[in-house]
Design an enzyme around this catalytic site. Structure first.
Site, short mmCIF file in Angstrom:
data_model
loop_
_atom_site.label_atom_id
_atom_site.label_comp_id
_atom_site.label_asym_id
_atom_site.label_seq_id
_atom_site.Cartn_x
_atom_site.Cartn_y
_atom_site.Cartn_z
N HIS A 20 0.84 -1.20 0.00
CA HIS A 20 0.00 0.00 0.00
C HIS A 20 0.87 1.24 0.00
CE1 HIS A 20 0.62 -1.39 4.14
NE2 HIS A 20 0.62 -0.12 4.51
N HIS A 22 0.81 5.15 1.21
CA HIS A 22 0.13 6.18 2.00
C HIS A 22 0.23 7.50 1.24
CE1 HIS A 22 0.12 4.02 6.01
NE2 HIS A 22 1.09 3.34 5.40
#
Ligand code: AMP
Length: 110
Positions: free
Chosen positions: A96, A98
């Site tokens: 992922h 951010h």
């Protein structure tokens, strides 16, 4: 399926979605560290950036630029972070990015 983010992709766990395309999903972080804090994830599971192909990384960063524009962050700037592994502070083992914005960022990070 025991991957939290795979379960969010599958719709088994609710999320605050801000962007979706064929390859990528993005939603607001449940514990925001900035006024805007969005997680951008590939729909295909990769444990981390270490096992993701360049196309996957490219799709995440392209989505990040689109979302930053949608969120009004491009004028003042924003930060993209990919925590990797234990010392990198990665708590969810699904790649992922951010996207953080809406305040001045510190450097170096803690
Ligand atoms: P990292 O520590 O880099 O692995 O980031 C994982 C992020 O996932 C953290 O910032 C958490 O706040 C966030 N998070 C955990 N569970 C959820 C959830 N159900 N919905 C949205 N964000 C979450």
């Amino acid at each position: 399926m025991n991957c939290l983010f795979c379960r969010i992709i599958a719709g088994e766990i609710p999320s605050s979605k801000v962007y979706e395309d064929e390859y990528v999903l993005a939603f607001r972080d449940i514990d925001p560290q900035a006024p805007t804090h969005i997680l951008i994830i590939p729909k295909e599971h990769y444990d981390s950036v270490l096992d993701a192909p360049p196309e996957a990384i490219g799709r995440l960063t392209e989505a990040a630029k689109t979302i930053a524009e949608n969120e009004g962050l491009t004028e003042n700037g924003f930060r993209l972070v990919i925590n990797t592994g234990d010392e990198g502070g990665q708590s969810v083992k699904h790649l992922h990015v951010h996207l953080l914005g809406g305040r001045s960022m510190q450097w170096p990070p803690g």
